[in-house]
Design a protein around this motif. Structure first.
Motif, PDB file in Angstrom:
ATOM      1  N   ASP A  88     -10.849  44.420  10.624  1.00  0.00           N
ATOM      2  CA  ASP A  88      -9.428  44.087  10.390  1.00  0.00           C
ATOM      3  C   ASP A  88      -8.652  43.876  11.695  1.00  0.00           C
ATOM      4  N   ASP A 132      -6.520  47.971  14.391  1.00  0.00           N
ATOM      5  CA  ASP A 132      -6.570  49.432  14.559  1.00  0.00           C
ATOM      6  C   ASP A 132      -5.666  49.874  15.703  1.00  0.00           C
ATOM      7  N   ASP A 177      -3.738  47.705   5.541  1.00  0.00           N
ATOM      8  CA  ASP A 177      -4.856  48.075   6.418  1.00  0.00           C
ATOM      9  C   ASP A 177      -6.164  47.664   5.751  1.00  0.00           C
TER      10      ASP A 177
END
Ligand SMILES: [Ca+2]
Ligand SMILES: [Ca+2]
Ligand SMILES: [Ca+2]
Length: 961
Positions: A941, A944, A744
Motif C-alpha cells: 500500500d 506506511d 489503509d
C-alpha cells in the motif's frame, strides 16, 4: 481623403459573434450624439517570446526591461506612429477626449498613451464619417444603435501606422440574438437542476471565515488580524468597479467600510482610494436588475476582510464626464495603468461586450488589453460569469465571455460549499449525506478529493462535507426560476464555464493534457474556462455590505469567488516577496504546474452541472420571457472540468507549491528527470528511476530504456490505493487520523527500479500498447512523469529529492512532514548522496559498505539526532533537516524497529523476492513519497510512512511552515 475598409468590423463582430442574428439594417440616422472611441495601435515589437517563456524567465526579462527603461518603448506603440495618428486626427478635426476635457479645465477618466497604445477620441454626428469613412452613420433608436457594413479608417492607419484595434465607450451597442430562435427543445427535469444548492440552512459567514476555515488561506489567526501587530502588510489590490467606484447614496464610503470591518472583527481602518476622474455615481436600479453598487460592495467586502492590510483601489473607469459611459474596458485600463498605486493584483466582476469576433479590431483591443497587464506584472482575476453554459446568451449554444477569457488572466468559476449542517438540510444531498455519515468508503473517497479533512459526523456541524457546482436554477412545470430571486437562464444563477473557441487552448492547458471542446453540436476546440473556482453561493454565502455599504447581508456569485482568489494571490505575492521572489504577475502556468505536481493544493469539485443554453421563444418561461432550453452544458468531474477548472484552493498547500515551482525555475540548474525531443523522452541524467504501476487489472509493463529493457508484471491496484492528492492532503497537521486509517492496506501495483544513463531513451508500454506522458512537460522538472494508456498508468519517478532551495541558498532548514499509515514502529533518516543513482563515497546502493557510507552522510534533524521516529498509526508529525545546501541530493532510509528490517529508496539495496529486488518507496508528486514497511512489499500500500520534503517554506518569516 481615401479610406480603407477594416475586415471583420461589422456591428455583429463587435456585439454578437456566433449569435445567428441577421445584421441590423435601416432605421433612422442618429442625429444628435457623442461617442467616445478608442483607437488602439499595435505594439512596436511582438511580446510572444517573452510571454511564452516560463514564469522565471518572464520575470527576469521584465526586470531587465524595467531596469533599462525600455519596456514600453519595446512593447508599447511606436511613439512616432502614435504621434502621427494624433496629428492626422487633428487634421481631420477629431479631438481626443483629453483635449475636450482640457477645454473645460479638467482631466478625463480615460487612459491615452503611447505605452497603452490607446487614443481615446470623441466623435459626433458632424465628424463620425471623418473617422469611419464617407457616408458612415449610426442608425437606430435611442439607446440601441447600430451601423451597417464594416468600418473604414483613413488609408494607411491600419496598414502603416498599426491602428489594429477599436473599442467603444457606450451602452448603446447591444448584443443581438434571433427572436424567436430555432433551438431544439431539451426538456428540463423538475425541481433543482443540480445538487448541493438547496439547503434550508445555508451558511452565511464573513469572507475571511470562508477563506480561513474552508480554503486554508496562508494568513489566518494572528497573521490575519491587523490588531495582532503580526499581520504582514499585503499588497495593493485593484478593484474594477465601472461607473460606481466608491459612490454611496448616504454617508461616507470610508466610514461605512470601517463600520463593516468592525462588524467582521477588524478594528483597524481600511486603506482605500477611488480613481474616478470622470466621476462615479450611485446607480438607482430595482432588483433583479443588475446593480453595480451591489457588485462593488461584494468585491470590497471580500477583499477587505480576507486581506485587511491590503490597500484597495476602486476604479470607476471613464465615468460619465465628457460623453463617457464607463464601459468596463476603461476601468481595466485605469487599473492596469495606475502608475501611482501600482496594484499587483486586479479583480474584476464586471464584464464588457462578451461575444466579440476573433480577427476583428474589437477582438484585438480586448486581447491586447490583458497583455498590457501581463507586461505590467499584474495578476488579473476575471469572473467567469454567472450565466452558466449559455452565459445568458440565447444563441442556443454554449458560450463564455470570449473578450475577457484571456490566457493572461485567471478565469474564476463558482461552487456551492456545504458544511455538514447545510448538507443535512439539503434535499438534493440526502443520498450522499447518508452514505457519508455511514462512512461509506467510496463516498468518503470522493469527498476527500474535494478537500474533506474530518470524518463526517452529524455533530461536527461546521465541517466541510461537500462542494458542488453553484447552480440555483429551479424548474416548476415550464418555468425556470431560482427560489432565491425568481430569475432564470437570463440572470445570475450558476457559474459560467465552457470553451472559448475564439482562441486556441493556451500552452499550459495543452501541456496539462486538456483539449477543451464545446459540448454543443459545433464541437469547437479552444481555451477552457474557468481556470479555478471558489464558493459562489447556493449553500454558503458571504456576509458583505449591501449596495449602499450599509445593511449587512449574504451575497454570492462568481463575483465573490473572484476577489477571494485575488486576495489569495495577494497573500502569495507577500510570501513571494518575503522569500525574495517578485510578484506573481501573469502566473497561470505556475498554477497549472502546481495542479500537476501538487494536486493537494486544490479541492477537486466533482458534482454538478451548469447547463443553461437556450434560444428565445418557446414553451418555457425565464424572467417572464418565452425561451427554449437546448440542453448543452458542462459537468464537474474528477480533475480539471469546464465548470470549476482545477478546483477550489487549499490556499496554504497551493502557496507552498507555487513557491517551490517559482524558486526552482528561478534558481535551480539541476536537470529535469526526462527531456523530450522529436523521437520521444530521454533520461536527462544518470539516475535511478522507479516505475510505479497503477492499473485495474494485472498488467505487463515493458520499459524501453536506451538499448536495454525492463519487463515486469504488476498486479491490480486496490480500489482505494492512495493518490498523490490524498498523500499530500494527509500531510496537513489537522487531517483526521481516522480518515487515514480508514484507507489503509489498499495495494498498489508493482514498482520496478533501475539505473538509466543520461541520454537513454525512455518509453513505456503496457500490455503491448504504448503509453504517453501526457503531463510530462509540466512534471518532469519535479522528478516524475506519468505514462498513461487505456490499461494502466506507469509513473516514472526519482527516489531522491533534489534540494531546490529558496533563492538557491545554502545551509537552509528543509521542512519534513510525516504521516504514518502503518502499524509497526518506524524510524526514518535522510542522507546526502553524490549522484542521482544514490552513490555515496563511491559505494553504490546495495554494495558492501553502503550502509556505513550513508550513515556518515546522514543529516542532522531539528528534533535532535540523525533519525526521526514515525508518529504512530494514523498520526502526523513535522520536523526539519538542518544544513541543506542548494542542489543536495537527498535519499532516505527506513527502519522498521518492530521487525528490525532496513529499507532503502533504491530497490537493489533491498531484499529480493522471486529473484526481483523489492521497491519499498512510491512517489506521490512534489517531493512526496510513501514507504512500504514490510518484507517483500507486504500489502503493497506504500503509505506506511508518508514523507514530504519542503525546501522553500522556511525562507523569510517561514509563514508557510
Ligand atoms: Ca473537478
Ligand atoms: Ca504496507
Ligand atoms: Ca499501510
Amino acid at each position: 481623403m481615401p479610406y480603407t475598409e477594416l475586415p471583420n468590423s461589422s456591428f455583429l463582430d463587435f456585439t454578437s459573434w456566433r449569435s445567428g442574428a441577421s445584421a441590423p439594417s435601416g432605421g433612422p440616422v442618429v442625429t444628435n450624439f457623442t461617442l467616445n472611441v478608442a483607437l488602439i495601435l499595435d505594439r512596436a515589437n511582438d511580446p510572444s517570446t517573452l510571454l511564452n517563456a516560463n514564469w522565471a524567465s518572464r520575470q527576469k526579462q521584465l526586470d531587465t526591461l524595467n531596469d533599462n527603461g525600455t519596456l514600453w518603448s519595446t512593447y508599447g506603440a511606436d511613439p512616432a506612429k502614435y504621434n502621427q495618428v494624433k496629428a492626422e486626427l487633428a487634421g481631420l478635426g477629431i479631438k481626443t477626449v483629453a483635449q475636450v476635457a482640457a477645454e473645460h479645465g479638467a482631466q478625463s477618466g480615460y487612459i491615452s498613451s503611447a505605452e497603452s497604445r490607446t487614443i481615446w477620441v470623441q466623435v459626433d454626428q458632424t465628424n463620425i464619417d471623418k473617422l469611419f469613412g464617407p457616408g458612415f452613420a449610426l442608425r437606430g433608436a435611442d439607446n440601441n444603435w447600430h451601423w451597417e457594413g464594416n468600418l473604414s479608417l483613413p488609408d494607411g492607419w491600419a496598414s502603416t501606422l498599426g491602428v489594429k484595434g477599436l473599442w467603444f465607450d457606450t451602452t448603446n451597442f447591444n448584443a443581438m440574438v434571433p427572436t424567436p430562435g430555432n433551438g431544439t427543445l431539451v426538456p428540463l427535469p423538475q425541481g433543482w437542476q443540480s445538487p448541493g444548492n438547496a439547503s434550508t440552512s445555508p451558511t452565511n459567514i464573513f469572507p475571511q471565515q470562508i477563506a480561513d476555515q474552508y480554503y486554508n488561506f496562508p494568513f489566518s489567526g494572528d497573521l490575519w488580524n491587523p490588531a495582532s501587530g503580526m499581520a504582514p502588510q499585503t499588497g495593493t489590490i485593484g478593484l474594477v468597479e465601472s461607473g460606481v467606484g466608491a459612490a454611496v447614496p448616504n454617508g461616507s464610503f470610508g466610514a461605512l467600510l470601517n463600520h463593516y470591518r468592525a462588524q467582521a472583527g477588524i478594528n483597524t481602518p481600511a486603506q482605500w482610494t477611488s480613481i474616478a476622474l470622470g466621476g462615479e455615481a450611485y446607480p438607482t436600479v430595482q432588483p433583479p436588475a443588475f446593480n453595480p453598487a451591489g457588485e462593488r460592495s461584494l468585491d470590497v467586502g471580500v477583499v477587505t476582510t480576507i486581506n485587511p492590510q491590503s490597500p484597495m483601489v476602486l476604479y470607476a473607469g471613464s465615468g460619465t464626464a465628457f460623453g463617457a459611459q464607463y464601459d468596463t474596458f476603461t476601468a481595466y485600463q485605469s487599473s492596469f495603468w495606475d502608475l501611482v498605486n501600482n496594484p499587483s493584483v486586479i479583480t474584476s466582476s464586471f464584464g464588457f461586450t462578451a461575444q466579440v469576433t476573433p480577427g476583428s479590431p474589437f477582438y484585438f483591443a480586448a486581447q491586447q488589453l490583458f497583455i498590457d497587464a501581463a507586461l505590467r506584472n499584474i495578476t488579473v482575476f476575471n469572473d467567469a460569469g454567472d450565466g452558466g453554459s449559455g452565459n445568458q446568451n440565447g444563441n442556443g449554444l454554449t458560450n463564455v465571455g470570449t473578450s475577457r477569457a484571456s490566457p493572461y488572466a485567471f478565469m474564476v468559476g463558482g461552487t456551492a460549499y456545504s458544511t455538514v449542517q447545510s448538507a443535512l438540510a439539503d434535499e438534493t444531498l440526502t443520498d450522499v449525506v447518508s452514505q457519508a455519515m455511514a462512512h461509506d468508503k467510496a463516498t468518503i473517497w470522493q469527498l476527500m478529493a474535494g478537500g474533506l479533512t474530518a470524518m463526517p459526523n452529524p455533530s461536527n456541524v461546521s465541517a466541510l462535507l461537500i462542494e458542488a457546482v453553484w447552480n440555483e436554477y429551479y424548474v416548476t412545470g415550464t418555468t425556470i426560476a431560482s427560489k432565491a430571486n425568481g430569475t432564470g437562464y437570463q440572470h445570475n444563477n450558476t457559474g459560467s464555464g465552457g470553451v472559448d473557441p475564439s482562441r486556441p487552448a493556451p500552452w499550459y492547458q495543452t501541456a496539462f493534457g486538456l483539449d477543451p471542446t464545446t459540448s454543443d453540436p459545433s464541437a469547437l476546440h479552444g481555451r477552457g474556462v474557468p481556470d479555478v473556482a471558489a464558493d459562489a453561493g447556493g449553500n454558503m454565502h458571504y456576509l458583505v455590505p449591501g449596495p449602499a455599504m450599509t445593511a449587512l447581508g449574504p451575497d454570492s456569485g462568481t463575483s465573490a469567488a473572484t476577489p477571494l482568489w485575488a486576495a489569495l494571490a495577494s497573500q502569495i505575492d507577500t510570501i513571494f516577496n518575503d522569500q525574495g521572489l517578485p510578484n506573481l504577475g501573469y502566473a497561470n502556468d505556475l498554477f497549472y504546474i502546481a495542479a500537476a505536481i501538487a494536486p493537494g493544493g486544490y479541492n477537486d469539485v466533482t458534482l454538478g452541472i451548469n447547463t443553461s443554453s437556450f434560444t428565445k421563444g418557446g414553451i418555457y418561461t425565464s424572467e417572464s420571457e418565452p425561451i427554449t432550453p437546448t440542453g448543452y452544458g458542462y459537468h464537474a468531474g474528477p480533475g480539471y472540468d469546464l465548470v470549476t477548472g482545477l478546483g477550489t484552493p487549499n490556499g496554504t498547500l497551493l502557496a507552498r507549491a507555487v513557491s517551490a515551482i517559482a524558486h526552482k525555475q528561478m534558481y535551480s540548474t539541476s536537470p529535469a528527470m526526462l527531456d523530450v525531443d522529436g523521437s520521444g523522452w530521454n533520461s536527462a541524467a544518470d539516475q535511478s528511476l522507479m516505475f510505479q504501476t497503477m492499473s485495474r487489472s494485472d498488467a505487463s509493463v515493458h520499459l524501453g530504456l536506451g538499448s536495454g529493457a525492463l519487463d515486469f508484471t504488476s498486479g491490480a491496484s486496490g480500489s482505494f490505493a492512495w493518490t498523490m492528492r490524498l498523500a499530500q492532503q494527509s500531510l496537513q497537521s489537522d487531517f483526521d487520523p481516522n480518515l487515514v486509517r480508514l484507507f489503509d492496506k489498499y495495494a498498489h501495483g508493482w514498482v520496478g527500479q533501475t539505473v538509466v544513463a543520461s541520454g537513454d531513451s525512455v518509453s513505456v508500454s503496457v500490455d503491448g500498447a504504448s503509453a504517453r506522458a501526457i503531463q510530462g512537460l509540466l512534471t518532469s522538472d519535479f522528478g516524475f512523469a506519468d505514462f498513461v494508456n487505456d490499461i494502466a498508468a506507469v509513473r516514472v519517478a526519482r527516489p531522491v529529492a533534489v534540494a531546490e532551495t529558496a533563492g538557491g541558498a545554502n545551509d537552509v532548514t528543509a521542512i519534513v512532514r510525516l504521516r504514518q499509515n502503518g502499524e509497526n514502529n518506524l524510524q526514518l533518516s535522510f542522507y546526502k548522496v553524490d549522484d542521482l543513482a544514490g552513490t555515496v563515497d563511491g559505494k553504490r546502493p546495495g554494495e558492501v559498505g553502503y550502509e556505513a557510507a550513508a550513515a556518515a552522510h546522514a543529516y542532522e534533524l531539528t528534533s535532535g539526532g540523525r533519525s526521526i521516529n514515525g508518529p504512530g498509526y494514523g498520526n502526523y508529525d513535522q520536523a526539519g533537516i538542518l544544513k541543506v545546501d542548494a542542489g543536495d541530493i537527498i535519499a532516505m532510509k527506513l527502519v522498521n524497529t518492530t521487525t528490525g528490517a532496513h529499507y532503502w529508496a533504491f530497490a537493489n539495496a533491498n531484499e529480493q523476492v522471486d529473484g526481483r529486488a523489492v521497491g519499498h518507496l512510491w512517489n506521490y508528486g512534489l517531493n512526496t513519497w510513501g514507504w512500504e514497511d514490510q518484507h517483500g512489499g507486504g500489502d503493497h500500500d506504500y503509505n506506511d510512512l508518508l514523507v514530504q520534503l519542503d525546501f522553500t517554506s522556511s525562507a523569510g518569516h517561514g509563514w508557510l511552515i
